[in-house]
Structure formats: structure tokens, C-alpha cells
Design a protein around this motif. Structure first.
Motif, PDB file in Angstrom:
ATOM      1  N   GLY A 134       3.242   7.635  14.362  1.00 19.08           N
ATOM      2  CA  GLY A 134       2.130   7.299  13.478  1.00 19.08           C
ATOM      3  C   GLY A 134       0.867   8.013  13.921  1.00 19.08           C
ATOM      4  N   ALA A 135      -0.153   7.959  13.069  1.00 16.76           N
ATOM      5  CA  ALA A 135      -1.444   8.569  13.368  1.00 16.76           C
ATOM      6  C   ALA A 135      -2.533   7.845  12.598  1.00 16.76           C
ATOM      7  CB  ALA A 135      -1.431  10.055  13.019  1.00 16.76           C
ATOM      8  N   GLY A 136      -3.746   7.908  13.117  1.00 17.34           N
ATOM      9  CA  GLY A 136      -4.885   7.291  12.458  1.00 17.34           C
ATOM     10  C   GLY A 136      -6.162   7.636  13.204  1.00 17.34           C
ATOM     11  N   ASN A 137      -7.278   7.113  12.736  1.00 16.97           N
ATOM     12  CA  ASN A 137      -8.577   7.384  13.330  1.00 16.97           C
ATOM     13  C   ASN A 137      -9.244   6.093  13.788  1.00 16.97           C
ATOM     14  OD1 ASN A 137      -9.051  10.331  12.898  1.00 16.97           O
ATOM     15  ND2 ASN A 137      -8.618   9.727  10.797  1.00 16.97           N
ATOM     16  N   LEU A 138      -9.928   6.169  14.928  1.00 15.62           N
ATOM     17  CA  LEU A 138     -10.722   5.052  15.436  1.00 15.62           C
ATOM     18  C   LEU A 138     -12.196   5.408  15.277  1.00 15.62           C
ATOM     19  CD1 LEU A 138      -8.833   4.296  18.779  1.00 15.62           C
ATOM     20  CD2 LEU A 138      -8.494   3.261  16.534  1.00 15.62           C
ATOM     21  N   SER A 139     -12.992   4.474  14.825  1.00 21.14           N
ATOM     22  CA  SER A 139     -14.425   4.690  14.622  1.00 21.14           C
ATOM     23  C   SER A 139     -15.175   4.715  15.942  1.00 21.14           C
ATOM     24  CB  SER A 139     -14.999   3.573  13.755  1.00 21.14           C
ATOM     25  OG  SER A 139     -14.377   3.560  12.502  1.00 21.14           O
ATOM     26  N   CYS A 140     -16.265   5.475  15.972  1.00 25.89           N
ATOM     27  CA  CYS A 140     -17.121   5.548  17.149  1.00 25.89           C
ATOM     28  C   CYS A 140     -18.528   5.082  16.804  1.00 25.89           C
ATOM     29  CB  CYS A 140     -17.192   6.981  17.678  1.00 25.89           C
ATOM     30  SG  CYS A 140     -15.654   7.558  18.396  1.00 25.89           S
ATOM     31  N   GLY A 141     -19.293   4.817  17.829  1.00 28.10           N
ATOM     32  CA  GLY A 141     -20.685   4.414  17.671  1.00 28.10           C
ATOM     33  C   GLY A 141     -21.135   3.630  18.879  1.00 28.10           C
ATOM     34  N   PRO A 142     -22.413   3.422  19.013  1.00 26.50           N
ATOM     35  CA  PRO A 142     -22.954   2.724  20.186  1.00 26.50           C
ATOM     36  C   PRO A 142     -22.425   1.303  20.367  1.00 26.50           C
ATOM     37  CG  PRO A 142     -24.717   3.707  18.884  1.00 26.50           C
ATOM     38  CD  PRO A 142     -23.458   3.882  18.108  1.00 26.50           C
ATOM     39  N   GLY A 143     -22.041   0.639  19.288  1.00 26.80           N
ATOM     40  CA  GLY A 143     -21.566  -0.735  19.394  1.00 26.80           C
ATOM     41  C   GLY A 143     -20.071  -0.866  19.596  1.00 26.80           C
ATOM     42  N   VAL A 144     -19.351   0.252  19.735  1.00 20.28           N
ATOM     43  CA  VAL A 144     -17.894   0.195  19.873  1.00 20.28           C
ATOM     44  C   VAL A 144     -17.536   0.138  21.354  1.00 20.28           C
ATOM     45  CG1 VAL A 144     -15.709   1.296  19.290  1.00 20.28           C
ATOM     46  CG2 VAL A 144     -17.627   1.468  17.711  1.00 20.28           C
ATOM     47  N   VAL A 145     -17.546  -1.063  21.894  1.00 19.21           N
ATOM     48  CA  VAL A 145     -17.241  -1.301  23.306  1.00 19.21           C
ATOM     49  C   VAL A 145     -16.166  -2.376  23.384  1.00 19.21           C
ATOM     50  CG1 VAL A 145     -18.168  -2.078  25.519  1.00 19.21           C
ATOM     51  CG2 VAL A 145     -19.585  -0.680  23.985  1.00 19.21           C
ATOM     52  N   ASP A 146     -15.069  -2.063  24.056  1.00 19.95           N
ATOM     53  CA  ASP A 146     -13.928  -2.975  24.179  1.00 19.95           C
ATOM     54  C   ASP A 146     -13.475  -3.496  22.816  1.00 19.95           C
ATOM     55  OD1 ASP A 146     -13.775  -2.668  26.917  1.00 19.95           O
ATOM     56  OD2 ASP A 146     -15.151  -4.322  27.297  1.00 19.95           O
ATOM     57  N   ALA A 147     -13.435  -2.610  21.843  1.00 20.15           N
ATOM     58  CA  ALA A 147     -13.024  -2.971  20.484  1.00 20.15           C
ATOM     59  C   ALA A 147     -11.497  -2.950  20.375  1.00 20.15           C
ATOM     60  CB  ALA A 147     -13.619  -1.999  19.473  1.00 20.15           C
ATOM     61  N   PRO A 148     -10.903  -3.916  19.679  1.00 14.41           N
ATOM     62  CA  PRO A 148      -9.455  -3.896  19.491  1.00 14.41           C
ATOM     63  C   PRO A 148      -9.052  -2.802  18.502  1.00 14.41           C
ATOM     64  CG  PRO A 148     -10.429  -5.715  18.284  1.00 14.41           C
ATOM     65  CD  PRO A 148     -11.540  -5.078  19.053  1.00 14.41           C
ATOM     66  N   TRP A 149      -7.879  -2.235  18.715  1.00 15.31           N
ATOM     67  CA  TRP A 149      -7.339  -1.255  17.787  1.00 15.31           C
ATOM     68  C   TRP A 149      -5.828  -1.425  17.707  1.00 15.31           C
ATOM     69  CZ3 TRP A 149      -3.733   2.529  19.089  1.00 15.31           C
ATOM     70  CH2 TRP A 149      -3.496   2.718  20.456  1.00 15.31           C
ATOM     71  N   SER A 150      -5.270  -0.999  16.597  1.00 13.17           N
ATOM     72  CA  SER A 150      -3.807  -0.954  16.453  1.00 13.17           C
ATOM     73  C   SER A 150      -3.465   0.150  15.471  1.00 13.17           C
ATOM     74  CB  SER A 150      -3.251  -2.292  15.986  1.00 13.17           C
ATOM     75  OG  SER A 150      -3.702  -2.601  14.695  1.00 13.17           O
ATOM     76  N   LEU A 151      -2.262   0.652  15.593  1.00 14.48           N
ATOM     77  CA  LEU A 151      -1.774   1.743  14.760  1.00 14.48           C
ATOM     78  C   LEU A 151      -0.300   1.488  14.486  1.00 14.48           C
ATOM     79  CD1 LEU A 151      -2.570   4.501  13.542  1.00 14.48           C
ATOM     80  CD2 LEU A 151      -1.912   5.517  15.724  1.00 14.48           C
ATOM     81  N   THR A 152       0.108   1.579  13.230  1.00 14.32           N
ATOM     82  CA  THR A 152       1.482   1.286  12.837  1.00 14.32           C
ATOM     83  C   THR A 152       2.192   2.564  12.417  1.00 14.32           C
ATOM     84  OG1 THR A 152       0.853  -0.932  12.155  1.00 14.32           O
ATOM     85  CG2 THR A 152       2.908  -0.078  11.262  1.00 14.32           C
ATOM     86  N   SER A 153       3.445   2.688  12.813  1.00 11.66           N
ATOM     87  CA  SER A 153       4.240   3.860  12.474  1.00 11.66           C
ATOM     88  C   SER A 153       4.591   3.889  10.993  1.00 11.66           C
ATOM     89  CB  SER A 153       5.539   3.872  13.290  1.00 11.66           C
ATOM     90  OG  SER A 153       6.414   2.851  12.831  1.00 11.66           O
ATOM     91  N   ALA A 154       5.044   5.036  10.555  1.00 16.22           N
ATOM     92  CA  ALA A 154       5.614   5.147   9.219  1.00 16.22           C
ATOM     93  C   ALA A 154       6.893   4.317   9.194  1.00 16.22           C
ATOM     94  CB  ALA A 154       5.914   6.606   8.904  1.00 16.22           C
ATOM     95  N   PRO A 155       7.246   3.717   8.068  1.00 13.26           N
ATOM     96  CA  PRO A 155       8.479   2.921   7.989  1.00 13.26           C
ATOM     97  C   PRO A 155       9.725   3.772   8.285  1.00 13.26           C
ATOM     98  CG  PRO A 155       7.080   2.499   6.098  1.00 13.26           C
ATOM     99  CD  PRO A 155       6.493   3.676   6.816  1.00 13.26           C
ATOM    100  N   SER A 156      10.660   3.163   9.005  1.00 10.50           N
ATOM    101  CA  SER A 156      11.901   3.845   9.373  1.00 10.50           C
ATOM    102  C   SER A 156      13.058   2.851   9.365  1.00 10.50           C
ATOM    103  CB  SER A 156      11.773   4.464  10.763  1.00 10.50           C
ATOM    104  OG  SER A 156      13.016   4.914  11.243  1.00 10.50           O
ATOM    105  N   GLN A 157      14.215   3.290   8.953  1.00  7.76           N
ATOM    106  CA  GLN A 157      15.385   2.406   8.943  1.00  7.76           C
ATOM    107  C   GLN A 157      15.964   2.201  10.325  1.00  7.76           C
ATOM    108  OE1 GLN A 157      18.085   4.381   6.316  1.00  7.76           O
ATOM    109  NE2 GLN A 157      18.869   5.752   7.887  1.00  7.76           N
ATOM    110  N   ASP A 158      15.489   2.964  11.330  1.00 10.25           N
ATOM    111  CA  ASP A 158      16.058   2.897  12.674  1.00 10.25           C
ATOM    112  C   ASP A 158      15.278   2.016  13.652  1.00 10.25           C
ATOM    113  OD1 ASP A 158      18.058   4.706  11.909  1.00 10.25           O
ATOM    114  OD2 ASP A 158      16.746   6.407  12.344  1.00 10.25           O
ATOM    115  N   VAL A 159      14.076   1.561  13.310  1.00 11.12           N
ATOM    116  CA  VAL A 159      13.263   0.772  14.241  1.00 11.12           C
ATOM    117  C   VAL A 159      13.953  -0.550  14.544  1.00 11.12           C
ATOM    118  CG1 VAL A 159      11.076  -0.447  14.545  1.00 11.12           C
ATOM    119  CG2 VAL A 159      11.090   1.832  13.544  1.00 11.12           C
ATOM    120  N   HIS A 160      13.959  -0.920  15.825  1.00 14.64           N
ATOM    121  CA  HIS A 160      14.632  -2.144  16.254  1.00 14.64           C
ATOM    122  C   HIS A 160      13.888  -2.754  17.428  1.00 14.64           C
ATOM    123  CE1 HIS A 160      16.323   0.044  19.725  1.00 14.64           C
ATOM    124  NE2 HIS A 160      16.450   1.058  18.878  1.00 14.64           N
TER     125      HIS A 160
END
Length: 99
Positions: free
Chosen positions: A51-77
Motif C-alpha cells: 500500500g501507499a499514502g501520504n501523511l500530513s506535515c505541520g508544526p502541530g503534527v507531533v506524535d500523531a497516529p497514522w495507519s495505511l491499508t493495503s490494496a485488497p488481495s485474496q491471499d491476505v491471512h
């Protein structure tokens, strides 16, 4: 990266995804982003979610949670997964999780 979680596929109709995440700090100017991408390897059976994505930046982005999900696949287990992550093209060492 601090965690990985699998939402496994249920054949024949539902594809699965792998989600990774953690916390980040980015004090670059507001409006800029950090490109995050990952490729994971699951064994038995073999799955290669990514998967891929972008995280926002700025002075207030400190210890911010993030997550990124893969493209759907029939093989994930559920099970052992090794994740290769990069931030703005800089690869991190592989990390292992049970997802």
C-alpha cells in the motif's frame, strides 16, 4: 511503525487487507506531505500485500497516529508478517509482527 493488523480474505467473494500504523512527528511546513509505502510478506500461504499514502506535515503534527491499508488481495491471512516500509523513499529495516 508500531503495529500491523490483518483483515483476512474469505474466499470466494471477499478480499483481505493488511493495515500498518504507528505514530509520527513531522514539523515540515504545513501543507507538505510525507509519502509512505509498504510491502509485506506473509508465509503459508504466500501473500504480498502492499500500500501507499501520504501523511500530513505541520508544526502541530507531533506524535500523531497514522495507519495505511493495503490494496485488497485474496491471499491476505492471519499470522506472521514481515513489513518493509519507506518514508519519502527512505527504506526502514524490515519489522516483524503477528497480524
Amino acid at each position: 511503525m508500531e503495529w500491523a493488523s490483518a483483515d483476512p480474505s474469505h474466499l470466494p467473494l471477499f478480499f483481505g487487507t493488511l493495515t500498518i500504523g504507528g505514530t509520527y512527528t513531522c514539523t515540515e511546513p504545513a501543507g507538505t506531505t510525507v509519502l509512505v509505502s509498504f510491502t509485506a510478506i506473509q508465509i503459508m500461504p504466500v501473500a504480498l500485500p502492499s500500500g501507499a499514502g501520504n501523511l500530513s506535515c505541520g508544526p502541530g503534527v507531533v506524535d500523531a497516529p497514522w495507519s495505511l491499508t493495503s490494496a485488497p488481495s485474496q491471499d491476505v491471512h492471519y499470522g506472521y508478517v514481515s513489513v518493509l516500509t519507506s518514508f519519502n523513499g527512505v527504506a526502514l529495516p524490515a519489522e516483524q509482527f503477528t497480524a
